[in-house]
Design a protein around this motif. Structure first.
Motif: not given
Ligand SMILES: Nc1nc2c(ncn2[C@@H]2O[C@H](COP(=O)(O)OP(=O)(O)OP(=O)(O)O)[C@@H](O)[C@H]2O)c(=O)[nH]1
Ligand SMILES: [Mg+2]
Lengths: 220, 619
Positions: A19-23
């Motif tokens: 989550m929050g990696a930027g997908k």
């Protein structure tokens, strides 16, 4: 653009990662050319489509932007089953997200689709000053595991189109002249209904042509 | 029959009441709890230091939840009914809940017998003089009304047709139980596990509240070990309401003076929202590991919970257990319903078309029926998650009243900024089929102009009290010209011309159809036009609703009460419930007549304000 009809591909592509990696940011940059500083966490999975022209084909990506939230992990197969390509995303400023990316790679490898095109995206490359994962480390990991690697930034758009373009180029091409028997008309598949597709004889593209409503089986 | 004088005793109470509970163990518990609470609310420094945040273990739902919804096993007996609950009340402020029905600060007329007439009040019973309001009535509940945390309610109707600037999401994350600001908040909601691990807190960061959670847990288990279940504690002006759901404890601490029954229902909804996100299979995680940390599984859902809690202060659906429809011309709604019906016959469990909080149409497959609470929670979940607006989504959700153990899959798509379509299925492979259906539905809706009509209805609003037909004679045919079009000229011959609002001082009403599980409320108009007034009216209705559905006293049929702010009239029959607010100076007989007319009016326009003829929602 010299695209013949037979090289209009539909390719299911899934984005996985912490989550929050930027997908979502990567997809929105690719599909809509946008970037939001406060991108909301994805619920379940969001579906997008975007068409990309590469030298020899037009690829229509059907993109599943999955949720990185932990509660959705067990549902990921629903979205990646039958995918032709996967982008595994981590945040270069987070060791944890890199570790998480590796477990996604393992999980996909266990699925046993040898033709799955896998990309590793080290996102938020604009945050150089916060970097925790070196490009070399990630590249080495990618090479060892048969992925191709790019550092991207949804914010600056660096390498975003490029990574999708690279995937499009690597997708196996239909070669109906070589194997006309490999082309089968079937009903439109539902998501992931072809879980058993990892047989050795066929490379099972889960693409269907949305206008013609058929599924293409390709010989390997 | 009481006089029309508004008695206004102050809201102080006897502090000499004995605790009514005969059990000594309860008395002891009570003392202990009181002591605990005092230390919670006053001596915050006593609470142990929060534990450092625990790194989230990888307890995916996958450990326990097969993604295949069909293979799930029903869990039995996790939730007890509350019949044998013990109410523990602090003697100091005991009686607050009783005040509403017994005290003389309002003009109470509570009738056990309903009017036999089906069309309205039987007429002007009782005296009709109105002698105004005496001085010392219920004070402005200053400060309580609009606190920064809850924000104002929307203008427009209770249905939320106009957005306020309220933004969902967690506030004040930097607070913890040591912060003065945190302790001053009027209404706290907590969720914790039976081992005392924080799961959710309305204000402040859950992990920083570990010590506080442990204290709450200690209170609950202290009493539970004595064989009783704590449900309510009063401490000073605070009420603390507990709800135990298997391994999950929910707590509300409030000084908003809402009835504790309402707070309890709010906790039920909060729990339902959690189930909607995770299903009740979450209990198994606690069976495996009592110290299981649930917070990672709720990651990214702050906005969902904060907007639900916010709706407790503006959305009547949260206490009426009914939903409301977007007013639409009958053929328009029919057109939407017809296409949804086609979808439902092709394997979709529920097809729901909504405009913000209001239903345009909804269809369930065969016998499937959708509980209004599930609809509320689903709509809240979708609307508060920005992610659904970006594109089409396919997400697991659970409808707690439909089946708390299993996930359904929701295809969600916004047709425009306000209007969204939800197609629910039990089949995780159905995405492409639902996507195709959506394209067809969208075409039909565009062709039959439903989306434009919906937008227009949003702008025009629904029923305006000013439009209440003055002539009570039955009206015929379509009143579409009435709901959305220029108003009829005010009848100057009407003897009960209003100072403000509608005829005879009618300011607002809510009509709930029992059979349909739907309600319609009038738009807010002067003088109920500030968020503060709207919230006060909302709370008054909430109280009225609670008193009308009192379990011990049995259901009431009618109530008429007058205080400084309003005359409130409530009338419950087998078919409907009507709640109406009038000018505090309104004449009683006229108010009753007006209620009759409101009922007639609603019946005249029921084609437009209700969804009729859908599969019956029998619950
Ligand atoms: N600086 C910078 N920030 C980024 C970049 N990509 C995403 N972000 C930010 O990182 C945050 C998370 O991005 P998302 O796209 O929502 O991440 P996600 O992987 O989709 O997260 P989930 O949906 O929860 O799984 C957002 O606030 C983005 O603005 C980037 O390339 N550079
Ligand atoms: Mg996302």
């Amino acid at each position: 653009m010299a695209t013949s009809a037979r090289n209009n591909l539909n390719a299911k592509l899934v984005l996985l990662g912490d989550m929050g990696a930027g997908k979502s940011s990567l997809v929105l940059r690719f599909v809509k050319g946008q970037f939001l500083d406060f991108q909301e966490s994805t619920i379940g999975a969001a579906f997008f489509s975007q068409t990309l022209a590469v030298s020899d084909a037009t690829v229509k990506f059907e993109i599943w932007d999955t949720a990185g939230q932990e509660r959705y992990h067990s549902l990921a197969p629903m979205y990646y089953r039958g995918a032709a390509a996967a982008i595994i995303v981590y945040d270069i400023a987070s060791i944890d997200s890199f570790a998480r990316a590796k477990t996604w790679v393992q999980e996909l490898q266990k699925q046993g689709n040898p033709n799955l095109v896998m990309a590793l995206a080290g996102n938020k490359a604009d945050l150089e000053e916060k970097r925790k994962v070196t490009a070399d480390e990630a590249r080495l990991y990618a090479e060892e595991n048969g992925l191709f690697f790019m550092e991207t930034s949804a914010k600056t758009a660096a390498n975003v189109n490029e990574i999708f373009y690279e995937i499009a180029k690597r997708l196996p091409r239909a070669q109906p002249s070589q194997n006309p028997a490999g082309m089968v008309l079937v009903d439109r598949p539902a998501v992931g209904s072809q879980a058993s597709a990892c047989c050795s004889r066929y490379h099972f593209f889960s693409y269907y042509h949305s206008d013609l409503n058929f599924l293409i089986l390709f010989a390997k | 029959m009481s006089s029309d004088d508004a008695h206004s005793s102050s809201s102080e109470h006897d502090s000499t009441d004995q605790n009514p509970n005969p059990s000594t163990s309860i008395d002891q518990s009570l003392d202990a709890i009181e002591g605990q609470l005092t230390s919670i609310s006053l001596n915050h420094r006593n609470s142990p230091l929060p534990e450092p945040p625990i790194p989230p273990p990888h307890h995916g739902i996958g450990d326990t939840l097969p993604s295949d919804a069909h293979s799930q096993v029903e869990e039995v007996g996790a939730v007890e009914k509350s019949g044998s609950d013990v109410e523990v009340e602090n003697s100091v402020s005991r009686g607050e809940g009783v005040l509403w029905r017994n005290s003389s600060d309002v003009e109470g007329e509570v009738e056990g017998q309903g009017s036999p007439s089906s069309s309205g009040y039987a007429g002007g019973k009782g005296t009709s003089s109105s002698s105004g309001v005496s001085g010392s009535g219920i004070e402005e509940i200053s400060g309580d009304e609009v606190d920064q945390g809850e924000g104002g309610i929307r203008s427009g109707s209770f249905g939320g047709s106009v957005d306020s600037e309220w933004v969902p999401g967690k506030r004040h994350v930097n607070e913890d139980d040591a912060s003065v600001s945190w302790r001053k908040r009027k209404k706290h909601f907590f969720v914790l596990s039976h081992s005392g691990k924080p799961i959710y807190s309305r204000y402040g960061d859950e992990h920083r509240l570990a010590g506080f959670s442990a204290t709450l847990q200690a209170i609950i288990s202290f009493v539970e070990n004595g064989g009783d279940r704590v449900k309510l504690v009063r401490a000073g002006k605070h009420q603390v309401v507990f709800l135990v759901k298997g391994p999950i404890y929910l707590v509300c601490i409030s000084c908003t003076e809402e009835p504790h029954e309402s707070l309890n229902e709010q906790l039920e909804l909060l729990y339902g929202q959690m189930i909607l996100i995770l299903t009740k299979s979450i209990n198994r995680c606690f069976e495996k590991n009592p110290k299981f940390d649930m917070t990672p599984l709720l990651g990214g859902t702050d906005a969902v919970f904060s907007s639900l809690i916010h709706s407790y202060s503006w959305n009547p659906a949260t206490f009426l257990h009914a939903y409301s429809c977007l007013p639409l011309a009958y053929p328009t709604r029919q057109a939407a319903g017809a296409i949804l019906q086609d979808v439902a016959e092709s394997g979709v469990l529920f097809a729901i078309l909504m405009c913000k909080h209001k239903v345009i149409s909804l269809v369930g497959a065969q016998k499937a029926s959708l509980h209004p609470d599930d609809m509320l929670l689903l709509a809240n979940f979708v609307m508060s998650s920005e992610s659904f607006r970006t594109s089409e989504s396919f997400s697991p959700i659970c409808l707690p009243r439909y089946n708390p153990m299993a996930f359904l899959y929701a295809y969600v798509y916004y047709l425009d900024a306000d209007t969204y379509l939800m197609l629910l299925t039990a089949n995780p492979d159905a995405f492409y089929r639902l996507k195709d259906w959506r394209i067809r539905i969208e075409m039909v809706l565009l062709k039959s102009n439903v989306l434009n009509e919906a937008q227009r209805s949003m702008l025009d609003g629904g029923m305006h009290v000013e439009d209440l037909p003055v002539d009570p004679s039955p009206r015929s045919g379509s009143l579409s010209s009435h709901l959305g079009q220029p108003r009829p000229p005010p009848d100057s011959a009407d003897r009960c011309k209003a100072l403000l609002g509608g005829p005879c001082g009618l300011w607002h009403f809510i009509y709930r159809s029992i059979y349909l599980d739907q309600y319609v409320s009038s738009e807010f108009s002067s003088p109920i036009n500030t968020p503060k007034q709207q919230k006060r009216l909302y709370r008054a209705y909430q109280k009225l609703y609670t008193s009308m559905h009192d379990r011990e006293l049995g259901p009431h049929k009618t109530q008429f009460r007058r205080d400084n702010n309003y005359v409130l009239l409530c009338w419950v029959t087998q078919d409907f419930e009507l709640y109406a607010a009038f000018d505090p100076l309104a004449d009683k007989a006229l108010a009753i007549k007006t209620c009759n007319r409101v009922c007639q009016w609603v019946k005249d326009v029921e084609n437009e304000v209700f969804l009729l003829g859908a599969s019956p929602f029998s619950w």
